[in-house]
Design a protein around this motif. Structure first.
Motif, PDB file in Angstrom:
ATOM      1  N   SER A   1       0.821  -1.196   0.000  1.00 47.77           N
ATOM      2  CA  SER A   1       0.000   0.000   0.000  1.00 47.77           C
ATOM      3  C   SER A   1       0.863   1.258   0.000  1.00 47.77           C
ATOM      4  N   VAL A   2       2.013   1.199   0.622  1.00 47.29           N
ATOM      5  CA  VAL A   2       2.899   2.364   0.666  1.00 47.29           C
ATOM      6  C   VAL A   2       3.363   2.729  -0.743  1.00 47.29           C
ATOM      7  N   VAL A   3       3.733   1.724  -1.509  1.00 46.35           N
ATOM      8  CA  VAL A   3       4.245   1.958  -2.857  1.00 46.35           C
ATOM      9  C   VAL A   3       3.159   2.533  -3.754  1.00 46.35           C
ATOM     10  N   ARG A   4       1.971   1.939  -3.751  1.00 48.61           N
ATOM     11  CA  ARG A   4       0.894   2.413  -4.623  1.00 48.61           C
ATOM     12  C   ARG A   4       0.457   3.826  -4.268  1.00 48.61           C
ATOM     13  N   ARG A   5       0.466   4.165  -2.981  1.00 49.11           N
ATOM     14  CA  ARG A   5       0.136   5.544  -2.599  1.00 49.11           C
ATOM     15  C   ARG A   5       1.193   6.508  -3.114  1.00 49.11           C
ATOM     16  N   ALA A   6       2.417   6.056  -3.202  1.00 45.14           N
ATOM     17  CA  ALA A   6       3.511   6.937  -3.618  1.00 45.14           C
ATOM     18  C   ALA A   6       3.608   7.097  -5.126  1.00 45.14           C
TER      19      ALA A   6
ATOM     20  N   SER B   1      14.131   3.549  -2.159  1.00 51.25           N
ATOM     21  CA  SER B   1      15.144   3.606  -1.098  1.00 51.25           C
ATOM     22  C   SER B   1      14.835   4.724  -0.106  1.00 51.25           C
ATOM     23  N   ARG B   2      14.320   5.861  -0.596  1.00 52.64           N
ATOM     24  CA  ARG B   2      13.947   6.966   0.294  1.00 52.64           C
ATOM     25  C   ARG B   2      12.657   6.649   1.054  1.00 52.64           C
ATOM     26  N   LEU B   3      11.681   6.045   0.351  1.00 56.06           N
ATOM     27  CA  LEU B   3      10.409   5.691   0.985  1.00 56.06           C
ATOM     28  C   LEU B   3      10.603   4.711   2.134  1.00 56.06           C
TER      29      LEU B   3
END
Length: 123
Positions: free
Chosen positions: A1-6, A26-28
């Protein structure tokens, strides 16, 4: 979910997009694990048709792993050294800049496809 939101749900398939995504991830990872607290579900009880949930206090994954006493002293010191070098404001700016870059790359790719009169299927 973190990736898709980003980054959303587009298809990223060029080498430039891959490089930007890797840099963004890498930053996320650092921002999410060290600075984004979350509440963990502790207990869930059902009373008739109602479900009552209890959560612990909000803590970051970094805080949870330090409190867990499962890591070696060397690993804990390594995490603390990494944390000491991080600046959440700077990480946030870098993430935003990389998100803008990935959006620009995707838009340029779409425009190139339109210019070639290829059938464009939104992703």
């Amino acid at each position: 979910s973190v990736v898709r939101r980003a980054v959303g749900y587009r298809r990223y398939d060029t080498p430039q997009e891959l490089e930007t995504l890797n840099e963004l991830y890498s930053r996320l990872r650092l921002f999410t694990n060290y600075f984004q607290p979350s509440m963990k579900l502790v207990e869930k009880t059902r009373r008739g048709s109602k479900v009552q949930k209890k959560y612990d206090k909000a803590r970051t994954p970094y805080q949870r792993v330090l409190d867990g006493n499962t890591l070696s002293k060397e690993a804990v010191e390594d995490l603390k050294r990494t944390y000491a070098t991080l600046n959440p404001v700077k990480l946030g700016r870098q993430i935003s800049r990389l998100q803008d870059r990935i959006d620009a790359l995707a838009e340029a790719k779409r425009e190139a496809q339109d210019a070639l009169n290829l059938e464009y299927i939104p992703t």
